[in-house]
Design a protein around this motif. Structure first.
Motif, PDB file in Angstrom:
ATOM      1  N   ALA A 136      30.190 105.115 -55.962  1.00 37.11           N
ATOM      2  CA  ALA A 136      31.327 105.943 -55.554  1.00 37.11           C
ATOM      3  C   ALA A 136      30.989 107.401 -55.968  1.00 37.11           C
ATOM      4  O   ALA A 136      30.890 108.397 -55.407  1.00 37.11           O
ATOM      5  CB  ALA A 136      32.409 105.684 -56.287  1.00 37.11           C
ATOM      6  N   LYS A 137      30.253 107.296 -57.350  1.00 35.54           N
ATOM      7  CA  LYS A 137      29.916 108.662 -57.915  1.00 35.54           C
ATOM      8  C   LYS A 137      28.539 109.303 -57.096  1.00 35.54           C
ATOM      9  O   LYS A 137      28.503 110.510 -56.777  1.00 35.54           O
ATOM     10  CB  LYS A 137      29.513 108.545 -59.442  1.00 35.54           C
ATOM     11  N   THR A 138      27.610 108.346 -56.556  1.00 33.10           N
ATOM     12  CA  THR A 138      26.682 108.862 -55.756  1.00 33.10           C
ATOM     13  C   THR A 138      27.199 109.496 -54.614  1.00 33.10           C
ATOM     14  O   THR A 138      26.317 110.684 -54.213  1.00 33.10           O
ATOM     15  CB  THR A 138      25.569 107.929 -55.388  1.00 33.10           C
ATOM     16  N   LEU A 139      28.235 108.930 -53.925  1.00 38.94           N
ATOM     17  CA  LEU A 139      28.524 109.709 -52.678  1.00 38.94           C
ATOM     18  C   LEU A 139      29.201 111.109 -53.274  1.00 38.94           C
ATOM     19  O   LEU A 139      28.841 111.976 -52.174  1.00 38.94           O
ATOM     20  CB  LEU A 139      29.622 108.615 -52.241  1.00 38.94           C
ATOM     21  N   THR A 140      29.906 110.992 -54.270  1.00 40.37           N
ATOM     22  CA  THR A 140      30.415 112.338 -54.359  1.00 40.37           C
ATOM     23  C   THR A 140      29.302 113.234 -54.908  1.00 40.37           C
ATOM     24  O   THR A 140      29.533 114.498 -54.362  1.00 40.37           O
ATOM     25  CB  THR A 140      31.360 112.286 -55.492  1.00 40.37           C
ATOM     26  N   ASP A 141      28.332 112.882 -55.451  1.00 41.93           N
ATOM     27  CA  ASP A 141      27.507 114.032 -55.879  1.00 41.93           C
ATOM     28  C   ASP A 141      26.621 114.294 -54.536  1.00 41.93           C
ATOM     29  O   ASP A 141      26.208 115.497 -54.723  1.00 41.93           O
ATOM     30  CB  ASP A 141      26.384 113.081 -56.707  1.00 41.93           C
ATOM     31  N   ARG A 142      26.771 113.466 -53.588  1.00 42.08           N
ATOM     32  CA  ARG A 142      25.849 114.002 -52.416  1.00 42.08           C
ATOM     33  C   ARG A 142      26.754 114.539 -51.393  1.00 42.08           C
ATOM     34  O   ARG A 142      26.705 114.991 -50.235  1.00 42.08           O
ATOM     35  CB  ARG A 142      25.290 112.757 -51.660  1.00 42.08           C
ATOM     36  N   ASN A 143      28.148 114.853 -51.916  1.00 39.12           N
ATOM     37  CA  ASN A 143      29.283 115.532 -51.138  1.00 39.12           C
ATOM     38  C   ASN A 143      29.491 114.786 -49.843  1.00 39.12           C
ATOM     39  O   ASN A 143      29.829 115.373 -48.539  1.00 39.12           O
ATOM     40  CB  ASN A 143      28.720 117.021 -50.740  1.00 39.12           C
ATOM     41  N   ILE A 144      29.530 113.408 -49.885  1.00 42.57           N
ATOM     42  CA  ILE A 144      29.793 112.653 -48.868  1.00 42.57           C
ATOM     43  C   ILE A 144      31.168 112.036 -49.222  1.00 42.57           C
ATOM     44  O   ILE A 144      31.517 111.396 -50.109  1.00 42.57           O
ATOM     45  CB  ILE A 144      28.944 111.512 -48.817  1.00 42.57           C
ATOM     46  N   LEU A 145      32.154 112.409 -48.385  1.00 38.44           N
ATOM     47  CA  LEU A 145      33.544 112.193 -48.522  1.00 38.44           C
ATOM     48  C   LEU A 145      33.820 110.704 -48.175  1.00 38.44           C
ATOM     49  O   LEU A 145      33.607 110.104 -47.087  1.00 38.44           O
ATOM     50  CB  LEU A 145      34.587 112.953 -47.429  1.00 38.44           C
ATOM     51  N   TYR A 146      34.262 109.897 -49.164  1.00 38.15           N
ATOM     52  CA  TYR A 146      34.545 108.416 -49.195  1.00 38.15           C
ATOM     53  C   TYR A 146      36.256 108.221 -48.978  1.00 38.15           C
ATOM     54  O   TYR A 146      36.869 108.464 -49.787  1.00 38.15           O
ATOM     55  CB  TYR A 146      34.027 107.695 -50.258  1.00 38.15           C
ATOM     56  N   ALA A 147      36.418 107.537 -47.837  1.00 38.08           N
ATOM     57  CA  ALA A 147      37.799 106.846 -47.827  1.00 38.08           C
ATOM     58  C   ALA A 147      37.885 105.615 -48.299  1.00 38.08           C
ATOM     59  O   ALA A 147      37.347 104.554 -47.725  1.00 38.08           O
ATOM     60  CB  ALA A 147      38.106 106.907 -46.259  1.00 38.08           C
ATOM     61  N   PRO A 148      38.619 105.375 -49.547  1.00 38.37           N
ATOM     62  CA  PRO A 148      38.575 104.096 -49.992  1.00 38.37           C
ATOM     63  C   PRO A 148      38.889 102.957 -49.330  1.00 38.37           C
ATOM     64  O   PRO A 148      39.891 103.079 -48.617  1.00 38.37           O
ATOM     65  CB  PRO A 148      39.513 104.274 -51.408  1.00 38.37           C
ATOM     66  N   ASP A 149      38.156 101.841 -49.147  1.00 36.75           N
ATOM     67  CA  ASP A 149      38.394 101.118 -48.228  1.00 36.75           C
ATOM     68  C   ASP A 149      39.761 100.216 -48.204  1.00 36.75           C
ATOM     69  O   ASP A 149      40.298  99.977 -47.223  1.00 36.75           O
ATOM     70  CB  ASP A 149      37.085  99.797 -48.463  1.00 36.75           C
ATOM     71  N   TYR A 150      39.978  99.872 -49.347  1.00 40.13           N
ATOM     72  CA  TYR A 150      41.530  99.117 -49.381  1.00 40.13           C
ATOM     73  C   TYR A 150      42.337 100.101 -49.057  1.00 40.13           C
ATOM     74  O   TYR A 150      43.583  99.589 -48.764  1.00 40.13           O
ATOM     75  CB  TYR A 150      41.753  98.546 -50.786  1.00 40.13           C
ATOM     76  N   VAL A 151      42.204 101.407 -48.950  1.00 44.10           N
ATOM     77  CA  VAL A 151      43.537 102.522 -48.483  1.00 44.10           C
ATOM     78  C   VAL A 151      43.237 102.481 -46.978  1.00 44.10           C
ATOM     79  O   VAL A 151      44.324 102.310 -46.257  1.00 44.10           O
ATOM     80  CB  VAL A 151      43.285 103.585 -49.180  1.00 44.10           C
TER      81      VAL A 151
END
Length: 389
Positions: A309-324
């Protein structure tokens, strides 16, 4: 962790509810064991975990109840070719914990539980096997309500219903909500709309066109296929992959999709990467290969480890949390308890986009990952419930 699937339970199976049809004539050889999972890191908080085995039908399964502070545990049953009982149990624990968080954030007033059956869903299914599973569900006296998940169909749930009333997602002809896959897919579509809106710096609109948006869909089974239909109708360009070629062919024909090999999906230049297969596909290596600005899909437990999750954030990739984002199916099923109403379920499902927009904004404000924000919201709601007098 100790997993024993040959020791008979200390307590007998509870008698079936009078509303369940137990006159099938099928004989069972039940072996039920309560498991102590407190030595498994991250899963000590489960309320109940049982190993279920029936020699006559070949059933090997686990049922995990994580948290019922918000209501009765409700979660699907998955059937998969697990390499070992330990792998199956770990999956059940991860999925049931995810269900608690999913229910909490989606505000369904239900608790988290999950079941997994060890076996090949294309080869090992039988009516007797699912009836045996139904007897184990019934033995819990309503603590857990099951439904379909990966590898399990509505028809399989009809077999389960012959042995217990604690089952949801039955055919609409039985007064139930039917296959939850289409509503799950619609919820993911609403979430993708919210993520795209944020990246395009425009207000979220679930009805917006996606003509200039490319989505790479990993897995085009029931949910992935239905998601592709929504995306195609909105004008999105689709790139798809699946381990089953027939699924890929169908998507290419019906939605003018382009196909790639399963391993190549991470290298596709797309606006959205939508993992819709099994979990754990977004790992530390895959993240570095992604050429998408958004990760938003239907799979459970998409991140192989929390650090991703942090790697995604650091790469400016927006992650939609799966269980949401994938809560649509369970939202849909939750409406069975109050007299099923599809319109109400769909309106509730559309709120997934609004919830994600709030999570995205809070993550930006607090300087943390969207996964952390979602977990904080779930923990806050679960904690508030358990602290009530």
């Amino acid at each position: 962790m100790q997993v024993s699937t040959t020791v008979k339970a200390d307590t007998e199976m509870k008698a079936g509810d009078s509303s369940a049809d137990t006159s099938s004539g099928i004989e069972f050889d039940y072996q039920l064991e309560t498991l102590d999972c407190h030595d498994i890191p991250g899963f000590a908080g489960h309320e109940l975990v049982i190993a279920c085995n029936d020699a006559k039908t070949g059933l090997r399964a686990f049922i995990a109840i994580h948290n019922t502070s918000l209501g009765q545990a409700l979660g699907g049953c998955r059937m998969w070719r697990y390499a070992s009982d330990e792998e199956a149990l770990t999956d059940a624990l991860r999925l049931s914990q995810g269900m608690s968080y999913k229910h909490a954030v989606a505000d369904t007033q239900q608790g988290g539980g999950k079941a997994v059956i060890v076996g090949d869903p294309r080869r090992d299914k039988s009516d007797a096997l699912f009836q045996a599973f139904g007897r184990f569900v019934d033995s819990l006296g309503g603590q857990y309500v099951t439904a379909e998940d990966v590898g399990v169909s509505v028809d399989d749930m009809v077999s389960v219903r012959q042995q217990t009333k604690h089952v949801a997602g039955l055919p609409t002809s039985m007064g139930s909500s039917g296959d939850p896959s289409p509503v799950t897919a619609y919820g993911v579509y609403c979430g993708i709309q919210a993520a795209v809106a944020l990246k395009q710096r425009r207000p979220h609109d679930v009805h917006a066109r996606l003509d200039n948006v490319t989505v790479a869909v990993q897995g085009v089974g029931n949910v992935g296929y239905a998601l592709c239909r929504h995306l195609h109708n909105a004008g999105a360009k689709l790139v798809v992959t699946d381990v089953h070629q027939s699924n890929v062919t169908r998507a290419c024909i019906e939605f003018s999709a382009t196909s790639v090999d399963p391993e190549a999906i991470y290298d596709v230049s797309a606006d959205v990467f939508a993992p819709c297969a099994l979990g754990g596909t977004v790992n530390s290596q895959a993240v570095l290969r992604l050429k998408s600005a958004i990760v938003a899909g239907a799979a459970n437990n998409q991140l192989a480890e929390p650090a991703v999750a942090k790697t995604l954030t650091d790469r400016n990739i927006l992650y939609a949390p799966d269980y949401v984002i994938n809560a649509g199916g369970i939202i849909n099923i939750s409406y069975e308890k109050q007299g099923y109403n599809l319109d109400k379920a769909m309106r509730h499902t559309e709120r997934i986009g609004e919830t994600l927009t709030e999570i995205f904004q809070r993550a930006n404000t607090e300087g943390i990952s969207t996964a952390e924000v979602a977990d904080h919201i779930a923990q806050e709601r679960l904690g508030a419930s358990t602290s009530r007098p």
